[in-house]
Design an enzyme around this catalytic site. Sequence first.
Site, PDB file in Angstrom:
ATOM      1  N   GLN A 177      -4.422  -7.168  -5.499  1.00 22.33           N
ATOM      2  CA  GLN A 177      -3.224  -7.960  -5.824  1.00 22.33           C
ATOM      3  C   GLN A 177      -2.880  -8.942  -4.706  1.00 22.33           C
ATOM      4  O   GLN A 177      -2.501 -10.083  -4.973  1.00 22.33           O
ATOM      5  CB  GLN A 177      -2.021  -7.040  -6.079  1.00 22.33           C
ATOM      6  CG  GLN A 177      -2.112  -6.228  -7.357  1.00 22.33           C
ATOM      7  CD  GLN A 177      -2.007  -7.058  -8.619  1.00 22.33           C
ATOM      8  OE1 GLN A 177      -1.374  -8.120  -8.661  1.00 22.33           O
ATOM      9  NE2 GLN A 177      -2.628  -6.599  -9.675  1.00 22.33           N
ATOM     10  N   HIS A 222       4.498  -2.298  -8.136  1.00 25.09           N
ATOM     11  CA  HIS A 222       4.449  -1.010  -8.858  1.00 25.09           C
ATOM     12  C   HIS A 222       5.632  -0.205  -8.325  1.00 25.09           C
ATOM     13  O   HIS A 222       5.945  -0.271  -7.136  1.00 25.09           O
ATOM     14  CB  HIS A 222       3.116  -0.312  -8.580  1.00 25.09           C
ATOM     15  CG  HIS A 222       2.981   1.046  -9.210  1.00 25.09           C
ATOM     16  ND1 HIS A 222       3.380   1.313 -10.502  1.00 25.09           N
ATOM     17  CD2 HIS A 222       2.487   2.212  -8.727  1.00 25.09           C
ATOM     18  CE1 HIS A 222       3.125   2.590 -10.778  1.00 25.09           C
ATOM     19  NE2 HIS A 222       2.593   3.154  -9.709  1.00 25.09           N
ATOM     20  N   ASP A 247       3.288   3.509 -16.637  1.00 26.62           N
ATOM     21  CA  ASP A 247       2.031   3.155 -15.970  1.00 26.62           C
ATOM     22  C   ASP A 247       1.250   4.426 -15.640  1.00 26.62           C
ATOM     23  O   ASP A 247       0.052   4.531 -15.936  1.00 26.62           O
ATOM     24  CB  ASP A 247       2.347   2.375 -14.692  1.00 26.62           C
ATOM     25  CG  ASP A 247       1.122   1.727 -14.082  1.00 26.62           C
ATOM     26  OD1 ASP A 247       0.610   0.774 -14.685  1.00 26.62           O
ATOM     27  OD2 ASP A 247       0.675   2.176 -13.008  1.00 26.62           O
TER      28      ASP A 247
HETATM   29  P1  NAD Z   1      -5.876  -2.692  -2.516  1.00 22.01           P
HETATM   30  O1  NAD Z   1      -6.308  -1.323  -2.125  1.00 22.01           O
HETATM   31  O2  NAD Z   1      -6.786  -3.533  -3.326  1.00 22.01           O
HETATM   32  O3  NAD Z   1      -5.503  -3.534  -1.212  1.00 22.01           O
HETATM   33  C1  NAD Z   1      -4.716  -3.028  -0.189  1.00 22.01           C
HETATM   34  C2  NAD Z   1      -4.658  -3.992   0.989  1.00 22.01           C
HETATM   35  O4  NAD Z   1      -3.793  -3.448   1.983  1.00 22.01           O
HETATM   36  C3  NAD Z   1      -5.998  -4.251   1.679  1.00 22.01           C
HETATM   37  O5  NAD Z   1      -6.054  -5.600   2.034  1.00 22.01           O
HETATM   38  C4  NAD Z   1      -5.889  -3.375   2.920  1.00 22.01           C
HETATM   39  O6  NAD Z   1      -6.680  -3.897   3.975  1.00 22.01           O
HETATM   40  C5  NAD Z   1      -4.418  -3.500   3.240  1.00 22.01           C
HETATM   41  N1  NAD Z   1      -3.888  -2.390   4.052  1.00 22.01           N
HETATM   42  C6  NAD Z   1      -4.147  -1.069   3.913  1.00 22.01           C
HETATM   43  N2  NAD Z   1      -3.448  -0.356   4.818  1.00 22.01           N
HETATM   44  C7  NAD Z   1      -2.712  -1.256   5.524  1.00 22.01           C
HETATM   45  C8  NAD Z   1      -1.784  -1.152   6.601  1.00 22.01           C
HETATM   46  N3  NAD Z   1      -1.480   0.042   7.137  1.00 22.01           N
HETATM   47  N4  NAD Z   1      -1.201  -2.284   7.079  1.00 22.01           N
HETATM   48  C9  NAD Z   1      -1.499  -3.483   6.560  1.00 22.01           C
HETATM   49  N5  NAD Z   1      -2.380  -3.660   5.542  1.00 22.01           N
HETATM   50  C10 NAD Z   1      -2.974  -2.557   5.038  1.00 22.01           C
HETATM   51  O7  NAD Z   1      -4.435  -2.505  -3.233  1.00 22.01           O
HETATM   52  P2  NAD Z   1      -3.991  -3.038  -4.683  1.00 22.01           P
HETATM   53  O8  NAD Z   1      -4.781  -2.326  -5.729  1.00 22.01           O
HETATM   54  O9  NAD Z   1      -3.938  -4.519  -4.669  1.00 22.01           O
HETATM   55  O10 NAD Z   1      -2.506  -2.429  -4.770  1.00 22.01           O
HETATM   56  C11 NAD Z   1      -1.379  -3.048  -4.147  1.00 22.01           C
HETATM   57  C12 NAD Z   1      -0.146  -2.768  -4.984  1.00 22.01           C
HETATM   58  O11 NAD Z   1      -0.282  -3.415  -6.249  1.00 22.01           O
HETATM   59  C13 NAD Z   1       0.095  -1.294  -5.297  1.00 22.01           C
HETATM   60  O12 NAD Z   1       1.486  -1.072  -5.311  1.00 22.01           O
HETATM   61  C14 NAD Z   1      -0.467  -1.140  -6.685  1.00 22.01           C
HETATM   62  O13 NAD Z   1       0.111  -0.072  -7.427  1.00 22.01           O
HETATM   63  C15 NAD Z   1      -0.069  -2.469  -7.288  1.00 22.01           C
HETATM   64  N6  NAD Z   1      -0.858  -2.872  -8.462  1.00 22.01           N
HETATM   65  C16 NAD Z   1      -2.209  -2.978  -8.363  1.00 22.01           C
HETATM   66  C17 NAD Z   1      -2.943  -3.428  -9.444  1.00 22.01           C
HETATM   67  C18 NAD Z   1      -4.435  -3.682  -9.300  1.00 22.01           C
HETATM   68  O14 NAD Z   1      -4.935  -4.502 -10.024  1.00 22.01           O
HETATM   69  N7  NAD Z   1      -5.163  -3.051  -8.399  1.00 22.01           N
HETATM   70  C19 NAD Z   1      -2.300  -3.741 -10.666  1.00 22.01           C
HETATM   71  C20 NAD Z   1      -0.907  -3.653 -10.732  1.00 22.01           C
HETATM   72  C21 NAD Z   1      -0.197  -3.218  -9.611  1.00 22.01           C
HETATM   73 MG    MG Z   2      -1.464   0.200 -14.382  1.00 18.05          MG
END
Ligand code: NAD
Ligand code: MG
Length: 335
Positions: A28, A108, A191
């Site tokens: 995201q 989320h 979700d």
């Molecule tokens: P991801 O795992 O793809 O990415 C996480 C990012 O955070 C990475 O860039 C990582 O390097 C960074 N990170 C990890 N620990 C860290 C720290 N301590 N300090 C700074 N940066 C740090 O995550 P995601 O799937 O994009 O999820 C992010 C949010 O979006 C969550 O709340 C998730 O529920 C929500 N969400 C995700 C999706 C999806 O398509 N994956 C869909 C809807 C909502």
């Molecule tokens: Mg979902």
Amino acid sequence: MTQMRYDRDADPTLIRERRVAILGFGSQGHAHALNLAENGVDVMVGLREDSARWQEAKAAGLAVGSAEDAAKWADVVMMLVPDTTQPAVFRDAVRPHLRPGDTLMFAHGFNIRFGTIEPPRDVDVSMVAPKGPGHRVRETFLEGGGVPALLAVHQDATKRADALALSYASAIGAGRAGVLTTSFAEETETDLFGEQSVLCGGVSELVKAGFDTLVEAGYQPEVAYFECLHELKLIVDLMYRGGLGYMRYSISDTAEWGDYVSGPRIVDEGTRARMRDVLAEIKSGEFAKRWVAENQAGRPEFERRRAAERAHPIEEVGERLRAMMPFVGPVKVPR
Ligand code: NAD
Ligand code: MG
């Protein structure tokens, strides 16, 4: 009454008047940061100092800093690090720099719904949750489209939280597809229920059960793979375009008859009762409590289950068959 809003309902200037920290540059994070920046929003990406993503974000022309630097600089902070990491990042990097009237955002509702993050009362807390994977949020934006999003306001200290969240949603492209108003509780509970019962848990178990049943009865694993996994996409594509009715219109009458007489024997009242149990455990916080504890313990059960699932015979057969079908775009799971 369901409220759907579009770009025409949003004020694009609201988000452009703010400084937006995007914490995390994953699925995201990269999509939000790039879409916002290309819509003229002042963005800084916040990452760990040792993050492999640092160079990637810089190369994309974005300002990058530590999570703390970004949170300090910004007046809108979007939490896009993993849900289980958010409480620590909030405590260490975000909370100390939240000023009255700032906005804390989520994609989320998990940490707000289950109380693992407790924001101060004098900030706005809102959610823009795209209903699709982050990579699609970026790709559809570049194609001129967008992924629909859910919008919710948990705390409205400024009385302007909704308008700002809508402006943000529009700037990442969601206003082209539709922005649906919800609550943190509804988004989080539906979700989690959807991914556990239908999309991820339900479908995976159904596929494995069908495959195992055929293989145990002596049929070829390759036939079982095509029947129970490969064809699933073809069926879901029909549903996606025209609902269950169009799927049933397209399949044979024999398949449709089998659907009606055998489907309810597989997913029966017992299954529905267990779905209600799963939902009750989500709502009571029992599921969240167990998942938080699992993370605190270093994820032993998660890793054990992941390894066992990867060793299921359907994965080996599938990998071999997909290698012969380059047109499906075969990929290997990163180890
Ligand atoms: P991801 O795992 O793809 O990415 C996480 C990012 O955070 C990475 O860039 C990582 O390097 C960074 N990170 C990890 N620990 C860290 C720290 N301590 N300090 C700074 N940066 C740090 O995550 P995601 O799937 O994009 O999820 C992010 C949010 O979006 C969550 O709340 C998730 O529920 C929500 N969400 C995700 C999706 C999806 O398509 N994956 C869909 C809807 C909502
Ligand atoms: Mg979902």
